[in-house]
Design an enzyme around this catalytic site. Sequence first.
Site, PDB file in Angstrom:
ATOM      1  N   TYR A  79      51.292  36.792  37.915  1.00 61.30           N
ATOM      2  CA  TYR A  79      51.255  36.219  39.260  1.00 61.30           C
ATOM      3  C   TYR A  79      51.154  34.698  39.307  1.00 61.30           C
ATOM      4  CZ  TYR A  79      50.251  41.091  40.438  1.00 61.30           C
ATOM      5  OH  TYR A  79      50.305  42.458  40.565  1.00 61.30           O
ATOM      6  N   HIS A  84      41.330  46.794  47.475  1.00 61.01           N
ATOM      7  CA  HIS A  84      41.798  46.301  46.187  1.00 61.01           C
ATOM      8  C   HIS A  84      41.199  44.925  45.868  1.00 61.01           C
ATOM      9  CE1 HIS A  84      44.427  46.608  42.809  1.00 61.01           C
ATOM     10  NE2 HIS A  84      45.196  45.588  43.141  1.00 61.01           N
ATOM     11  N   SER A 137      43.628  44.025  39.212  1.00 58.40           N
ATOM     12  CA  SER A 137      44.962  44.578  39.433  1.00 58.40           C
ATOM     13  C   SER A 137      45.768  44.480  38.141  1.00 58.40           C
ATOM     14  CB  SER A 137      45.634  43.848  40.604  1.00 58.40           C
ATOM     15  OG  SER A 137      46.761  44.561  41.056  1.00 58.40           O
ATOM     16  N   ASP A 180      40.216  51.351  47.550  1.00 59.43           N
ATOM     17  CA  ASP A 180      41.408  50.993  46.799  1.00 59.43           C
ATOM     18  C   ASP A 180      42.202  52.271  46.605  1.00 59.43           C
ATOM     19  OD1 ASP A 180      43.249  49.604  45.304  1.00 59.43           O
ATOM     20  OD2 ASP A 180      41.786  48.702  43.961  1.00 59.43           O
TER      21      ASP A 180
END
Length: 636
Positions: A66, A351, A160, A316
Site C-alpha cells: 500500500y 477492520h 490487513s 471485521d
Amino acid sequence: MTVFKSNMEVAAPATVVADSLQSPNGDIRLLPSVKVPMRDGVNLSTDIYLPKGPGPFPIILIRTPYNKNIFRPVWVAQATSAAVLSCTAVTSSAQHQADAVPHLIAAGYAVVIQDRRGVYESEGGAYNQARPGRVDFEDTTKWLDAQPWSARRMGMHGCSALGNEQVLAAVTDTKSLKAITPNGVPGAIHSAPGFQHSGRASYRGGAFEFASMIDWISKTTNWMEATPDPNVDPVTWARFSHFFNLKPDYRIDVDKIMWELPLLGMLDRAGLPPTEWDTIVSNRPESSYWTDKDSELIKAGDNIYTPSLWLYNWNDYLSGEQIQSFQWAKDNASNATARDNQYLIMGPGYHCDLYKGGSENEKIDDLDPGDTRLPIWDIMLKWNDRWVKGDVHAFDGIPKVTYWLYGKNEWRTSTDMPVPGTRYRDLYLSSQKGANSTNGDGKLSFDRPNTDSRDTYRYDPADPVPTGGEHNWAISLRDQRPMDARNRNDVLVYTTEPLKEGLTVVGPIKMVLYVASSAVDTDFTGKLVDVYPDGRAIQLQLGILRVRYRSSFVKPEMMTPGKTYEITVELNATGNWFAPGHRIQLEVSSSNFPRFDRNLNTGGDGYTETEGVAAQNTVFSGPSTPSRLVLPIAPD
C-alpha cells in the site's frame, strides 16, 4: 498527476545528511528508498528509520503493498521548509498503523518499511497476492542481518495485508524473527486445510467476496504504476514524493457496476487499468492456483516458529477464522516457545480498528458501546520488548486472551478462546404457517420441535436480497428494520421469545440446516440479529455457503434437485451479551448481494456465465430434520 493541498502546518525541515534525512530534533535518521536485492535480481524499495545512537538496533519490519511512503513523517516532505502539497491518500487505518513508527523509534527500535514486490517503488513486474512472499521476506532478512546497525533480532507490525506478510514470515523458520503482531489478517492462513475462507480471503463459504474484491483489487492490484525517475537520487525523491501518487487514483461505484455479467473481464469492460481481477475470479476455491508449489499461502504441513500476538475486531469480516488462526498457530507450532506464547485480542469495531485504541464514548453504527479504551500501543510495545529486545519480564501479567463483550460493554479476559467452560446450545428452527419475512411465524427455541415443517421461497438471481448497510470488509452493527430485505418473501426469519435470563455468546457461530433445492447448486445465507425491547434489530454476524462446497472446498459436488441435504453454514464469531428481554433472531436466505456474488443456480463456473435460473429452495425443521442455530454460551 493530481495534486491536492494540505492543511498541515509547516514544521521545521529535516536535515540532509549524505544519503539520508535527519529529523529536526536529530532523533531519527531516514535512509530512504534503499534498494534491497532479492535472489532473482529484483530490488525492493525500502525505507530504514534509525534511532539516535550507534546501534546495533532491534528491528520492526513492515512489508506493504500500500505504499511505504504513507508511513513517512511530515518532516520528510517538509525538508524544503515550504508548505507541503500532498496527493498521498492516507486512510484512517493507514494513519493509525503509521502512528506506531515514531513510538517504536523512540523506544529504540529501527523501523524498516518495504514496498512489496511489484508495487510502488519496488521492482518485480505485476503484483500477485499469492506469489512471492516468503522468499522475499527471507532475502530481506538476510540483507538486514548483514547491516552494521542491525541487532539481528526482529519483530513485525501491520494490519490487513501487512498482517498477512507476518504470517507468511512466521512459517519460514527465520532465526532473527522473534515474534509477530498480525492484525486483521485477511487470508494467507485461510488456504490451510480446515478453513472455509479460501483463496486469500477472496471466497467465503465458497462464494466470492464480490463487493470487497471489486474495491480491493481495482485499487491495490492494478498494474498501471509510475516509477521514480532513476536520475533523481533517493533523498531528493523522498523530499518531494508526497507530491506524487504512483498509482491511478480512482474509486469504484459498486452500485453501478455490480449487475455486470459475466464476472470475467468485468473491470476491463468498465474501462479500468489492468488488474488481478480475472485471475482471482476465475480461480475458484478448488483451484490449485491457491495451493500449488508456486503459491506461498499457508499449506498443509506448514508450522509457525514464533510467538504471536493476534489482533482482531469482532465485526471485521473474518472474526471466526481469526479465532481459528489463533488455535491453528498453537496446534501447528514448531516448538514449545511458539506454542505456549500465542495471544489473542478481540476488540469492538471493524477492520484494523484495534489500532485506534478505542474511545471514551464510542459509537459504532447503531450501537453505543461506551468506553472501549484499551492501551493497545503499550501492549504491543511490551510484546516487542519481551520478544525482540529479550526483556523476559516485559509482558508479565498480560492475559492470553482479551476480548470485548457487546451488551455488557466491557473488556474481559480468558485463558483461551473459545472461553473455557463454553457450552454449545442449539436453538431449533420451526414455523407453522411459514417463516417468510418478518410477517411470518418463524420461531427459534431451545426446545426441539415435535412436528416436522418446511419453509420454501423462490430465489431469483435477477432479484437478489440486497446487502444493505455495508458492502465490504465489515459486518455492520446496524438496525435491520429499515432494510427491505426483512420484508421479502425470500428471507426466512426465526425469532425467540423475549429472554428471561441473559445469554453470553462468545466465539464462533454456525447454523445447521436441512435443505433442498430445485437447482443443481444454490446458496444459503444466514444473519444473526439481536432484537432489543425497543424494537431495534442489530445485526451481529452473517455467513454464506455455496452448497456445492458442503463437503469440501476442493472437491465440489452438485445437488440432486429435490434431495434433502444437511449443511453447515459458518456465521463468523461474536462476543455479545443478549440481555433479559432481548430476542435472538436468525435470517435465512440464498443471497446477500453485492456483498457476495450471486449464485446463478446453474452449476456452471460462475464467472463466464451471463444467465441464471430461479430456484425453489426449502429449509426443513422438526424432529427428523432438526435445523438449528448453534451458539457458544460462555460462563458469565
